[in-house]
Every structure is written in structure tokens, then in C-alpha cells.
Design a protein around this motif. Structure first.
Motif, PDB file in Angstrom:
ATOM      1  N   LYS A   1      16.560 -17.001  15.819  1.00 12.28           N
ATOM      2  CA  LYS A   1      16.288 -18.241  15.153  1.00 12.28           C
ATOM      3  C   LYS A   1      15.766 -19.170  15.351  1.00 12.28           C
ATOM      4  O   LYS A   1      16.553 -20.324  14.469  1.00 12.28           O
ATOM      5  CB  LYS A   1      17.481 -19.445  16.878  1.00 12.28           C
ATOM      6  N   PHE A   2      14.747 -17.968  15.028  1.00  9.91           N
ATOM      7  CA  PHE A   2      13.292 -18.621  14.470  1.00  9.91           C
ATOM      8  C   PHE A   2      13.902 -18.790  13.066  1.00  9.91           C
ATOM      9  O   PHE A   2      13.612 -17.883  12.391  1.00  9.91           O
ATOM     10  CB  PHE A   2      12.003 -18.162  14.899  1.00  9.91           C
ATOM     11  N   PRO A   3      12.584 -19.465  12.544  1.00  3.99           N
ATOM     12  CA  PRO A   3      12.332 -19.276  10.690  1.00  3.99           C
ATOM     13  C   PRO A   3      11.657 -17.781  10.550  1.00  3.99           C
ATOM     14  O   PRO A   3      10.580 -17.623  11.604  1.00  3.99           O
ATOM     15  CB  PRO A   3      11.740 -20.741  10.422  1.00  3.99           C
ATOM     16  N   GLN A   4      11.374 -17.158  10.025  1.00  4.27           N
ATOM     17  CA  GLN A   4      11.508 -16.004   9.343  1.00  4.27           C
ATOM     18  C   GLN A   4       9.745 -16.092   8.549  1.00  4.27           C
ATOM     19  O   GLN A   4       9.137 -14.882   8.802  1.00  4.27           O
ATOM     20  CB  GLN A   4      12.533 -14.948   9.715  1.00  4.27           C
ATOM     21  N   ASN A   5      10.305 -16.851   8.176  1.00  2.00           N
ATOM     22  CA  ASN A   5       9.196 -16.922   6.952  1.00  2.00           C
ATOM     23  C   ASN A   5       8.320 -18.571   6.611  1.00  2.00           C
ATOM     24  O   ASN A   5       9.381 -19.358   6.528  1.00  2.00           O
ATOM     25  CB  ASN A   5       9.238 -15.953   5.801  1.00  2.00           C
ATOM     26  N   LEU A   6       7.550 -18.384   5.878  1.00  2.00           N
ATOM     27  CA  LEU A   6       7.377 -19.325   4.822  1.00  2.00           C
ATOM     28  C   LEU A   6       7.857 -20.223   4.533  1.00  2.00           C
ATOM     29  O   LEU A   6       8.035 -21.426   4.189  1.00  2.00           O
ATOM     30  CB  LEU A   6       5.627 -19.428   4.355  1.00  2.00           C
ATOM     31  N   ARG A   7       9.152 -18.880   3.682  1.00  2.54           N
ATOM     32  CA  ARG A   7       9.869 -20.382   3.188  1.00  2.54           C
ATOM     33  C   ARG A   7      10.664 -21.378   3.998  1.00  2.54           C
ATOM     34  O   ARG A   7      11.297 -22.550   3.491  1.00  2.54           O
ATOM     35  CB  ARG A   7      10.949 -18.955   1.849  1.00  2.54           C
ATOM     36  N   GLN A   8      11.908 -20.616   4.697  1.00  3.45           N
ATOM     37  CA  GLN A   8      12.438 -20.616   5.734  1.00  3.45           C
ATOM     38  C   GLN A   8      11.394 -21.986   6.641  1.00  3.45           C
ATOM     39  O   GLN A   8      12.535 -22.905   6.949  1.00  3.45           O
ATOM     40  CB  GLN A   8      12.907 -19.782   6.870  1.00  3.45           C
ATOM     41  N   TRP A   9      10.205 -22.338   6.838  1.00  3.91           N
ATOM     42  CA  TRP A   9       9.155 -22.774   7.292  1.00  3.91           C
ATOM     43  C   TRP A   9       9.954 -24.212   6.510  1.00  3.91           C
ATOM     44  O   TRP A   9      10.073 -25.407   6.904  1.00  3.91           O
ATOM     45  CB  TRP A   9       7.936 -22.488   8.049  1.00  3.91           C
TER      46      TRP A   9
END
Ligand code: HEM
Length: 227
Positions: free
Chosen positions: A92-100
Motif C-alpha cells: 500500500k506504500f507509495p512506490q515512487n516519487l510521483r506517488q509520494w
């Protein structure tokens, strides 16, 4: 157009969710029992020696030495639970900088205390991911050193206090917030009950961190007296 999720994928996701909740609940329970056992040092070295010997099942050993391997096995079981919990949570964690960035943007637009809490879980979870393996590795490899002298020497003389202080803060916050989120997720909670749960969450975090800090201080004092 709405994206369609295959029934197999959603069944798998529901199972992973349940595994995350169960492993998290078990780990929180383990942690609080562990905190009470370690805090036996507050009642003096004899109290902790008694706890350590019983954890090694010394009462079953005619020679009275006990079986430190039992503690190693417990450590391995806990390690498997931690790995299961982390794997289920990682999805469920953001997988990359874009998702963060997308998450941060969304939080700026719709500030929500529950989402903020979830972000704290990600941060404390990451700290645990870095620090907990070191502690578990020591416990699995050197179970015979657990006791007032060995633990105090590890914490103070070997300067493990610098590992334990951030570990204590991260793990207690992660566990209390995690159990609060479990209750919110699986039980129907009225707004009044939620306000009460939020107060209880702060109280328990302070209590557990306080007991942990007091225990660490007791180990430091014991190590300094022994030197
Ligand atoms: C079977 C597994 C484990 C055993 C036998 C164990 C045992 C101990 C012992 C004896 C100490 C005192 C310091 C020392 O001797 O180094 C300690 C401290 C600590 N442990 Fe563990 N531990 C285990 C697993 C865990 C896990 C899974 C966590 C976190 C999720 C954890 C968190 C901590 C923390 C935060 C401290 C700092 C001291 C305090 O609570 O005041 N331990 N542990």
C-alpha cells in the motif's frame, strides 16, 4: 471509465489485508508483553534474572541452566511475523516519487487526521524496517546474554542505547497507532467513541514510551554501578 479489478486480485487483496491486520495485532501484543518483561529490571536485577531464566525454561532443566535456544526460536517466529506484516503493508506504500507527490498534494487539498496518521505509520514503519532486524539478530544469536548484566553491558558499554532509543519511540508509536487503526477498521465506532479512542491512544503511547525509557535508564544505572 472505472478500472475493473479481477475477482482473483480482489480476493488476494482481501487476504493480504487480513494477514496485515492479524500479524500487526499479534506483534503489538508481543511488544507489550515484551515491554513488561524487560521492565522487570525496574524491580532490580534479581527480578530480571528470574524472568530471563523462566523465558529459557530453566524450571524444566534438572541442571537449572535453561535452554537459551528457546529464546532464539521465539525470535525466529517473531522475525517471520515481522516479514509477513511488512510484505503485506508494503503493497500500500507509495512506490515512487510521483506517488509520494500525489499523496502530499492530496493531503494539502483535503487535510485529514486519519491520512496524516497513516503517513506517520509509513515513516515509523520505515524506521523499524531499518532498526528492528539488528535487535532481533542480536537476540536470536546471543540469547544467553539476556539478563541484567548482559543486557546492561549491551545497552551502555556497547552503546546499543543509540539503537534502542529511536527503536523504542518508533515501535511504540507504530504499535499504538496500528491498533487504533485496527479498531477503526474492523469495529463500528461512533464519533464520541472515536474521540475517546484518540485520547486513549495518546495516553497509551506516553505510558509505553515512559516504561521503556525508565527501563533503559535502569539498565544504564546498573551498568555504571558494575563498572
Ligand atoms: C523474541 C524476540 C525478542 C527478544 C528475546 C527481545 C528481548 C529484549 C531484551 C532482553 C531487551 C533489553 C535490552 C537487551 O538485552 O539488549 C530488549 C529491548 C528492546 N526491545 Fe526486544 N526482544 C525481542 C523482540 C523485539 C521486537 C519484535 C521489538 C519491536 C517490535 C522489540 C523492541 C525492543 C525495544 C524498543 C527495546 C528497548 C528497551 C525498552 O523496551 O526499554 N524487541 N528486547
Amino acid at each position: 471509465m472505472k478500472a475493473r479489478i479481477s475477482p482473483r486480485l480482489s480476493r488476494w487483496s482481501a487476504k493480504a489485508d487480513l494477514a496485515q491486520s492479524l500479524s500487526g495485532g499479534l506483534l503489538a501484543l508481543f511488544l507489550w508483553v515484551h515491554l513488561l518483561l524487560v521492565s522487570s529490571i525496574l524491580f532490580g536485577p534479581e527480578a530480571m534474572r528470574f524472568v530471563a531464566r523462566n523465558m529459557e525454561l530453566a524450571f524444566l532443566d534438572p541442571a537449572g541452566q535453561g535452554y537459551p535456544v528457546v529464546v532464539s526460536l521465539m525470535g525466529l517466529v517473531v522475525l517471520v511475523l515481522v516479514a509477513l506484516h511488512a510484505a503485506a503493508a508494503l503493497r500500500k506504500f507509495p512506490q515512487n516519487l510521483r506517488q509520494w507527490r500525489a499523496l502530499n498534494r492530496q493531503m494539502g487539498q483535503i487535510p485529514n487526521p486519519e491520512t496524516r496518521l497513516w503517513r506517520w505509520q509509513v515513516i515509523t514503519g520505515f524506521v523499524l524496517f531499518l532498526l528492528l532486524p539488528a535487535h532481533l539478530w542480536m537476540m536470536i544469536n546471543q540469547p544467553e546474554t539476556i539478563g541484567p548484566e548482559g543486557s546492561a553491558a549491551r545497552i551502555w558499554d556497547q552503546r546499543m542505547i543509540w539503537l534502542y532509543l529511536p527503536l523504542l519511540l518508533a515501535v511504540e508509536l507504530h504499535a499504538v497507532v496500528g491498533v487504533y487503526r485496527l479498531v477503526m477498521k474492523w469495529c463500528s465506532v461512533t464519533p464520541e467513541r472515536r474521540a475517546w479512542l484518540v485520547r486513549l491512544r495518546s495516553l497509551l503511547s506516553l505510558l509505553f514510551i515512559g516504561i521503556g525509557l525508565a527501563s533503559l535508564l535502569a539498565f544504564v544505572r546498573y551498568a555504571q554501578l558494575a563498572n
